[in-house]
Design an enzyme around this catalytic site. Structure first.
Site, PDB file in Angstrom:
ATOM      1  N   TYR A 384       0.869  -1.176   0.000  1.00 23.00           N
ATOM      2  CA  TYR A 384       0.000   0.000   0.000  1.00 23.00           C
ATOM      3  C   TYR A 384       0.910   1.231   0.000  1.00 23.00           C
ATOM      4  CZ  TYR A 384      -3.465   3.419   1.593  1.00 23.00           C
ATOM      5  OH  TYR A 384      -4.272   4.525   1.711  1.00 23.00           O
ATOM      6  N   ASP A 424      -2.571  -1.116  -4.046  1.00 26.74           N
ATOM      7  CA  ASP A 424      -2.909   0.277  -4.320  1.00 26.74           C
ATOM      8  C   ASP A 424      -1.604   1.069  -4.377  1.00 26.74           C
ATOM      9  OD1 ASP A 424      -3.888   2.808  -4.494  1.00 26.74           O
ATOM     10  OD2 ASP A 424      -4.947   2.812  -2.585  1.00 26.74           O
ATOM     11  N   ASN A 426      -1.330   4.116  -5.701  1.00 23.61           N
ATOM     12  CA  ASN A 426      -1.612   5.554  -5.585  1.00 23.61           C
ATOM     13  C   ASN A 426      -0.976   6.377  -6.699  1.00 23.61           C
ATOM     14  OD1 ASN A 426      -3.427   6.344  -3.491  1.00 23.61           O
ATOM     15  ND2 ASN A 426      -1.962   5.596  -1.981  1.00 23.61           N
TER      16      ASN A 426
END
Length: 542
Positions: A384, A424, A426
């Protein structure tokens, strides 16, 4: 019937009232039965009710009836004139009461023309002098014409009207030529919300029948808070695992602490033991900030119960550290289950050798952002990536520190076997990964800044491949994140922030390669978070 004294008193009162009419124009007018003019001043409420006719049995109604017209307040000039005329007239005696109203009216009619005519002439002369000697109004008018704002408004209206002046037409042309800003605003940015058809490149069932290979399925999902996710969709993960026959489920941003697992109110451990009883659970928690970040990995049990690691917090064992990757793993090769196989693929290739819940770097490990599982044929890292923040306060940390250190760690693992890192990340890599590419705010928004995209380019340039974009080069409208506040999921105004990044070796199909990436796609119809799950299918050859 009436005595002479009463009649005289009534007539005296009448004469007083008639004389006060000119001085008080707001008095009310009432008519007698014989229709002669009779004026009564404004009286109190009690007299109003008696005279107005509210009670039925009232003898005043026989004598006093309200007139149909009520005198309104006169203008001040007219009232002054009437006051002046009433003051100049002689008061009539009581003996001449019958001719009093006639003489009074005549006097006013005779006296009015001279007085009023002179006053009117004086008023006209004053008005004429005022009009002549009033340059201020003209100056104000010229100022209004000279204001640039009103000229612009006139010029804009002149373009729409056919009878415009030449000066206005010149001003419109000038404003049109000197307004490049409006043309820049008119240039619209990309708005791509339609999903192009996506064909499935791999069928696990036919592959097993024809080749005897097994499809190893990995699913990644940012749940944006696992406690709320479980309340909204308690069976979502179990249904997902069953529908896609998942071997590994990776979660990001669960926002849990170690104490939440055994909380009797939350019952999180009991929930996963019931819903995902065939999986080993591995958790990574944020230690620096509560209710923040966090990753989890669920690995399907095989043969003798999987990797033997299980849930470290449940069994009281510590999970392996990063140094365990660089030691010999195959201690139980001689005890490999010969009978345990799926198709022609040995079950040992589907079981992790070790699982670690930290990156091995103290400055990054406090937020629980990574879990890495080593399988016999590849490394699988659930990550993450830190968000740069609404005001980009962490942009420097993310691009200069995190991305660089994380890439170095993946390159270190890649030296021994291929690497897959997922989750993820981002970042929306390019115009195909954003619905509104070209919007001005994207350059200053987290996930779409030039710095983040350039850093992602450097990571891919180090020998890694974006699996979805490599397999579906022309796919448009396939996003994995939509803003819930703006309600962007239904119109598909999203970003692709979730990825499977693989070593190039895993994308090549040759005889020496035992694991090959076959397909990758999103599941946008599965709700429960502002992200949707993404899937990677890997062919495990015999």
């Amino acid at each position: 019937m009436f005595s002479f004294s009463t009649i005289r008193n009534v007539l005296f009162i009448r004469s007083l009232l008639v004389s006060t009419r000119a001085a008080f124009p707001s008095i009310r007018h009432y008519n007698l039965p014989h229709r002669s003019a009779f004026f009564i001043p404004h009286c109190a409420r009690s007299n109003q009710r008696r005279i107005g006719g509210q009670p039925k049995n009232n003898h005043y109604q026989l004598f006093f009836k309200p007139a149909t017209t009520i005198f309104q307040t006169m203008p001040p000039k007219r009232a002054n004139n009437k006051m002046h005329s009433a003051a100049t007239n002689d008061v009539v005696s009581n003996d001449d009461e019958e001719t009093k109203p006639i003489s009074l009216k005549g006097a006013t009619k005779k006296g009015k023309p001279d007085d009023t005519a002179s006053e009117k002439q004086e008023a006209k002369t004053k008005a004429a002098t005022k009009k002549k000697a009033s340059p201020k109004k003209k100056k104000v008018a010229t100022k209004k014409e000279a204001t640039p704002k009103k000229r612009k408004s006139k010029s804009t209206t002149a373009t729409t009207s056919t009878s415009a002046d030449s000066d206005d037409e010149d001003s419109t042309t000038n404003t049109k030529k000197s307004s490049p800003k409006k043309k820049a605003k008119a240039a619209d940015h990309q708005r791509w919300t339609e999903r192009t058809p996506l064909t499935r490149l791999w069928d696990p069932k036919t592959a097993m029948k024809s080749k005897g290979s097994y499809t190893f399925t990995v699913i990644s999902w940012n749940v944006a808070g696992l406690r709320a996710f479980i309340k909204k969709e308690p069976d979502a993960l179990a249904n997902l695992a069953e529908r896609y026959q998942a071997d590994v489920i990776c979660l990001q941003e669960h926002k849990l602490q170690d104490s939440h697992m055994d909380d009797p109110k939350l019952k999180i451990r009991e929930h996963f033991e019931e819903k995902l009883e065939g999986f080993d659970c591995h958790w990574s928690y944020s230690m620096t900030k509560k209710g923040y970040s966090g990753t989890a990995m669920f690995i399907r049990k095989r043969g003798g119960g999987g990797s033997g690691e299980g849930d470290a917090s449940k069994k009281g064992k510590k999970q392996a550290k990063i140094g365990a990757f660089f030691t010999s793993k195959n201690k139980d090769d001689g005890e490999a289950a010969k009978k345990d196989s799926i198709g022609d693929v040995p079950a040992k290739n589907l079981q992790p050798l070790s699982v670690v819940t930290e990156l091995g770097l103290p400055k990054h490990d406090g937020e629980g952002r990574t879990i890495t599982a080593e399988f016999p044929l590849f490394y699988l890292t659930n990550v993450y990536v830190p968000n740069s923040g609404q005001k980009l306060e962490r942009l420097g940390y993310r691009t200069e520190e995190w991305d660089t250190d994380f890439l170095n760690k993946m390159l270190q693992l890649k030296k021994s076997k291929p690497v897959i890192w997922l989750g993820d990340l981002n970042v929306a890599h390019n115009e195909k990964d954003t619905w509104n590419e070209g919007a001005k705010h994207l350059a200053k928004s987290a996930g779409t800044t030039p710095q983040e995209r350039a850093s992602f380019d450097r990571q891919l340039g180090a020998g890694f491949v974006d699996a979805f974009r490599h397999l579906h080069r022309d796919a448009m409208g396939h996003y994995s994140y939509w803003s819930q506040r703006a309600g962007n999921r239904e119109p598909n105004k999203g970003l692709r922030l979730d990825y499977f990044i693989c070593s190039k070796d895993l994308m090549e199909d040759n005889d020496s390669q035992k694991a090959v990436v076959r397909d990758s796609y999103m599941i946008p119809d599965l709700v429960g978070s502002d992200h949707c799950p993404i899937v990677l299918e890997i062919e495990m050859k015999k």
